[in-house]
Design an enzyme around this catalytic site. Structure first.
Site, mmCIF file in Angstrom:
data_model
loop_
_atom_site.group_PDB
_atom_site.id
_atom_site.type_symbol
_atom_site.label_atom_id
_atom_site.label_comp_id
_atom_site.label_asym_id
_atom_site.label_seq_id
_atom_site.Cartn_x
_atom_site.Cartn_y
_atom_site.Cartn_z
ATOM 1 N N THR A 41 0.817 -1.217 0.000
ATOM 2 C CA THR A 41 0.000 0.000 0.000
ATOM 3 C C THR A 41 0.848 1.263 0.000
ATOM 4 O OG1 THR A 41 -0.154 -0.203 2.406
ATOM 5 C CG2 THR A 41 -1.982 -1.078 1.118
ATOM 6 N N HIS A 46 7.673 -0.103 6.807
ATOM 7 C CA HIS A 46 7.999 0.651 8.011
ATOM 8 C C HIS A 46 8.278 -0.341 9.130
ATOM 9 C CE1 HIS A 46 3.890 -0.262 9.286
ATOM 10 N NE2 HIS A 46 3.453 0.258 8.163
ATOM 11 N N HIS A 49 6.482 -3.568 9.994
ATOM 12 C CA HIS A 49 6.698 -4.798 9.235
ATOM 13 C C HIS A 49 7.876 -5.612 9.773
ATOM 14 C CE1 HIS A 49 4.741 -2.167 6.082
ATOM 15 N NE2 HIS A 49 4.018 -3.258 5.981
ATOM 16 N N LYS A 83 -8.840 -2.110 10.168
ATOM 17 C CA LYS A 83 -9.164 -0.804 9.593
ATOM 18 C C LYS A 83 -10.619 -0.444 9.865
ATOM 19 C CE LYS A 83 -5.089 -0.391 7.736
ATOM 20 N NZ LYS A 83 -4.137 0.635 8.194
ATOM 21 N N ARG A 87 -9.647 1.040 2.498
ATOM 22 C CA ARG A 87 -8.403 1.590 1.968
ATOM 23 C C ARG A 87 -8.677 2.262 0.629
ATOM 24 N NH1 ARG A 87 -3.788 -1.054 4.309
ATOM 25 N NH2 ARG A 87 -4.360 -2.829 5.621
ATOM 26 N N GLN A 172 -6.775 -14.270 0.158
ATOM 27 C CA GLN A 172 -5.594 -14.642 0.949
ATOM 28 C C GLN A 172 -5.555 -16.144 1.166
ATOM 29 O OE1 GLN A 172 -4.525 -12.061 4.189
ATOM 30 N NE2 GLN A 172 -3.522 -13.701 5.325
ATOM 31 N N ASP A 193 -3.515 -9.634 13.616
ATOM 32 C CA ASP A 193 -4.788 -9.319 12.989
ATOM 33 C C ASP A 193 -5.088 -10.206 11.783
ATOM 34 O OD1 ASP A 193 -2.832 -8.292 11.339
ATOM 35 O OD2 ASP A 193 -3.832 -6.368 10.994
ATOM 36 N N LYS A 228 0.463 2.031 20.510
ATOM 37 C CA LYS A 228 1.017 1.373 19.332
ATOM 38 C C LYS A 228 2.485 1.710 19.166
ATOM 39 C CE LYS A 228 -0.110 0.279 14.546
ATOM 40 N NZ LYS A 228 -1.065 0.501 13.431
ATOM 41 N N LYS A 231 5.197 4.456 15.947
ATOM 42 C CA LYS A 231 4.706 5.761 15.529
ATOM 43 C C LYS A 231 5.452 6.856 16.281
ATOM 44 C CE LYS A 231 1.289 4.430 12.780
ATOM 45 N NZ LYS A 231 1.235 4.770 11.351
ATOM 46 N N THR A 232 5.692 7.962 15.600
ATOM 47 C CA THR A 232 6.279 9.135 16.235
ATOM 48 C C THR A 232 5.378 10.323 15.956
ATOM 49 O OG1 THR A 232 7.549 9.828 14.289
ATOM 50 C CG2 THR A 232 8.568 8.196 15.741
#
Length: 427
Positions: A41, A46, A49, A83, A87, A172, A193, A228, A231-232
């Site tokens: 996506t 990041h 992963h 989500k 998306r 999937q 998930d 989480k 993240k920053t």
């Protein structure tokens, strides 16, 4: 060689599995083929992963064959898992460009030599599937009643879930069946998930091929406070150096919470677990050395040892070395550069033994080192909590520095605030 299943368990990688005993047995008997999927996506992976990638590294290290599936086909639909909203639909051109970028990034972590890891793109078998054939052959094997019980579906039904996204688990599942048939793939691993999708794939493959296959998930990566991880304030931390610089990448790991260090060392380094537990149990401020090790090791994996060393030196020059004397034992390669880094990168002053005598006042030494312009400024700095000897905060303006404060290396580190520091070398 140690069974990789035991390694994954010990390092905290396994959250759920379809049959733990059978998986351990098979992984201990002979090399197995497994797969992990990556959703293209974006143009870069990041650190969200990284958990599956690190597990793939351990599996490959123990002789198993990774299939890194990049979802060039499934990305045309979008996984609804986790989500609240659909998306955005991407063009085929964008998806294909993202796939190419992700392939390059995965190559930093996995060995894609001949007969080793392999990149597969489900666009190769999904984009040409005929809709009616798929509904008849695959859709007929899925129960809508059961699909509605999936957490990802129930979450989205609070808002709106299109048929397009509702069909995602079928695709999937079809991936697992295809990889089993074409490559002998027996295992699927994925994020927490993905449990419903993985189980569906296990069951579909059993129905279509009368073959037992297996799946497991990795835990959701959260900070010690339950928020989480990854993240920053500026958003995600990317593996692409153009989006997150190696220095910022290093600093992200260097600044993790104390309570997360041991777990992250287990996930994101290859250090032995006895060392991981020892480093993770260090008290403050020594725990900062464990964070340096974590940051160096994680950056070396993503960007290479040379770049990691540069980031390490740049950060330590700016903010200080957590263990400049190398007292904390580690098998990390960062230990090989700390002495040189400490000696070459930080300004130093010499202090003659006769100058030290029976001791020199801390305020006088701060002025002599050029860290303060006057004794008064040095006193205010100490009283304000901004003066450090190594990582120890000094709070007594009347302190006298003696030969006992100098270690065997005959060198101490004085710091004024976060950035200004001088090495004091006893001659």
């Amino acid at each position: 060689m140690e069974n990789v299943w035991d390694i994954l368990i010990d390092r905290g990688f396994v959250y759920q599995s379809t049959d733990a005993d059978a998986m351990r047995k098979l992984l201990g008997e002979a090399p197995q083929t497994f797969y992990v999927g990556f959703d293209p996506t974006g143009s870069s992976l990041h650190i969200g992963h990284l958990l599956p990638i690190m597990a793939m590294r351990w599996l490959q290290k123990c002789g198993h064959r990774p299939l890194a599936l990049v979802g060039g086909g499934t990305a045309m639909i979008g996984d609804p898992s986790g989500k609240m909203e659909a998306r955005p639909i991407m063009t085929v051109e964008t998806i294909d460009a993202n796939v190419a970028s992700i392939k390059e990034q995965l190559g930093r972590f996995l060995d894609f030599g001949e007969g080793k890891a392999r990149i597969v793109n489900n666009a190769d078998w999904l984009r040409d599937v005929k809709f009616l054939d798929f509904l008849r052959d695959i859709g007929s094997l899925f129960s809508v009643n059961r699909m509605l019980t999936a957490e990802s579906v129930k979450l989205r039904l609070q808002n709106t879930l299109s048929f397009l996204e509702f069909s995602y688990p079928l695709l999937q599942s079809f991936d697992f069946n295809h990889l089993c048939k074409e490559f002998g793939c027996m295992f699927e691993f994925g994020g927490q998930d993905q449990w419903g999708n993985i189980v569906a794939g296990v069951e579909l493959t059993r129905k279509l091929q009368q073959k037992e296959v297996f799946g497991a998930t990795f835990p959701l990566l959260l900070k010690a406070d339950g928020t989480k991880f990854g993240k920053t304030a500026g958003g995600a931390v990317w593996l692409d150096a153009a989006r997150t610089s190696p220095f910022d990448y290093y600093q992200f790991w260097r600044n993790v919470d104390d309570g997360d260090v041991q777990r992250l060392l287990g996930y994101f380094t290859a250090l032995p677990m006895d060392e991981v537990r020892r480093l993770g149990a260090l008290p403050s401020p020594q725990i900062n050395r464990a964070k340096e090790i974590l940051a160096y090791e994680a950056t070396a994996l993503a960007h290479g040892p040379a770049v990691a060393a540069q980031a390490y030196l740049a950060a330590c020059n700016q903010f200080g070395f957590a263990d400049p004397e190398g007292k904390i034992e580690t098998s990390s390669d960062v230990a090989k550069i700390i002495a040189e880094a400490a000696n070459d990168a930080i300004p130093a002053i010499d202090l003659a033994a006769d100058e030290l005598g029976e001791g020199i006042g801390l305020l006088t030494l701060m002025v002599k080192a050029g860290l303060c312009a006057s004794n008064g400024e040095a006193r205010r700095l100490v009283q304000g909590g901004g003066c450090y000897l190594g990582e120890t905060r000094l709070q007594d303006p009347k302190m006298v520095v003696t030969a006992a404060n100098f270690p065997d290396s005959r060198e101490i580190m004085l710091r004024a605030g976060k950035k200004n520091r001088k090495r004091v070398i006893l001659k």
